[in-house]
Design an enzyme around this catalytic site. Sequence first.
Site, short mmCIF file in Angstrom:
data_model
loop_
_atom_site.label_atom_id
_atom_site.label_comp_id
_atom_site.label_asym_id
_atom_site.label_seq_id
_atom_site.Cartn_x
_atom_site.Cartn_y
_atom_site.Cartn_z
CG HIS A 159 -6.22 0.55 4.33
ND1 HIS A 159 -5.33 -0.01 4.56
CD2 HIS A 159 -7.29 0.58 5.38
CE1 HIS A 159 -5.41 -0.74 5.81
NE2 HIS A 159 -6.71 -0.14 6.15
CD GLU A 171 -3.13 -1.14 2.28
OE1 GLU A 171 -2.93 -0.08 3.13
OE2 GLU A 171 -3.71 -2.23 2.28
#
Length: 525
Positions: free
Chosen positions: A278, A259
């Site tokens: 996210h 990420e």
Amino acid sequence: MNRILVTEKIAAEGLDVLKGAGEVDVRLDLDKAGLLAAIGAYDALVVRSATKVTADVIAAGTQLRVIGRAGTGVDNIDVPAATARGIIVVNAPASNNVAVTELTIGLLVALARSIPQAHASLQSGKWERTKFMGWEVRGKTLGLIGLGRIGSEVAVRARAMEMTVLAYDPVVSLDRAEQIGVELVAMDELLSRSDVVSLHIPLLEGTRNLFDATMIAKMKRGAHIINASRGGIVDEDALLAALESGQLAGAALDVFSSEPPPAEAEILRHPKIITVPHIGASTAEAQVSAGSEVAEGVATALTGATPRYAVNAPFVAPEAWGVLQPYLTLGRQMGRLVCQMITAPVRGYDLEFCGELTDLDTQPIKLAVLEGLLEANSSMRVTPVNAPLIARERGVRLTERTNPHAENYGGLLVLRVQTGEGEHVFAGAVLRGEPHIVQVDGYFVDFIPQGPLLFTYHRDRPGMIGRVGMLLGGADVNISGMHVGRLAPREHAMMVLTLDEPASAAVLAQVEQEEDIERAIGVVL
Ligand code: NAD
């Protein structure tokens, strides 16, 4: 006055709670060196995810008693280093349950109706009504992997949308699943029956790439998968291959193995995958509740009590918390009392949990007792977090047993102390929500274990109470309460006086010199 350092932005509601617990400094400008230089002056540190609370920061925090993380994951905190120093690490695990749950439901409906794809198509100037033929979630089967805080909330909402909900969770009980209308099944059965599988489990060594090609092959052909838990649980290459082959019809991802994922990653471009960056916990309400929840944990830890969500202390189920909390105070105070009353060398301790205590998870009570027993004689700060380590180092032996009978009490906590001279017995109960000591060495007494106390072992004689009262009065020590227990009239007896100020060693010596008084012991709890 407690000093609390806050190094990242937390909600105003949380700051208000912290201000009630001490002097708060919000320093959003601190780099690593600045944090190292400042931390020594603080009792508590509150962070979100950007501040790295490494072992050297913890070592420099010589006054630190609690570290609070406004959120769930504590990857940015060296928890073992904090544990070794008795520092409690608290987080806010329940604060974003609803936020993640609602995102999961949003992703479910978005998959069913291709909402993001339809939106993009319309934005690009097309009008493709037949292309976006969807399916209804009503009547479909949702398989939840993990039925913890978030999984359960998803289940309740999916049931409201008339879905059949299955779950696989090796820990959750059948009763709990039944309560929320979920059928607990084995993993393979879940995979073969579910139209949509949604993941709500932690990323651990055992769950890394859990959803690989083999697992995906066990899913119903044409099923969908949702992951709003942690990246790395779904093998992204296997997912792409399954979407290509038609084994899966679609996927929705809030989390990724790396990420942010590389901009060119196929996972971000695939037409059958809905992606969001996210944002599971990103709601205004979750931010407020993360701030307040962590602040309450920090404030509780600063009072010396055990906070509800301590990462490095045993977890207490929310439904058990109300019953357990007064027993934690009782256990800690009983440990302190024993430590001050027993001067002979101790061979071992035995802790008996009676009555309603047998239905509770007693581990936190045991830790509270250990903390009380160890703290007065330790150069290190002792908390429930490092009490087992210190006890092990010192060879402290504490055995445990349970007993369904609790005399006339709902629950009774009995601590027996074996010394070279014999056994001492202390018993306590929770009455009207407050801890009481109800027995000391066979004498029935009843007092709240807090503040300065004076105990006498004496012969039951007329005028005894008056004589002790006169001596204390002469020394300007005020008595707030008195309790006498005796074995039989004119036999051995015990007096417990609760005092407004401690009796000095000189006053204790005077009391002990009185006729028929065998021992006088001063205790401050
Ligand atoms: P939780 O600890 O309450 O529940 C996790 C459940 O998973 C437990 O009941 C456990 O028994 C079960 N479990 C563990 N390993 C399992 C396995 N191999 N198979 C089946 N069940 C297993 O956690 P939670 O608060 O419900 O959080 C669930 C997940 O959501 C966590 O990974 C958490 O990190 C994640 N999360 C994501 C976001 C986000 O922004 N997307 C935000 C918060 C939490």
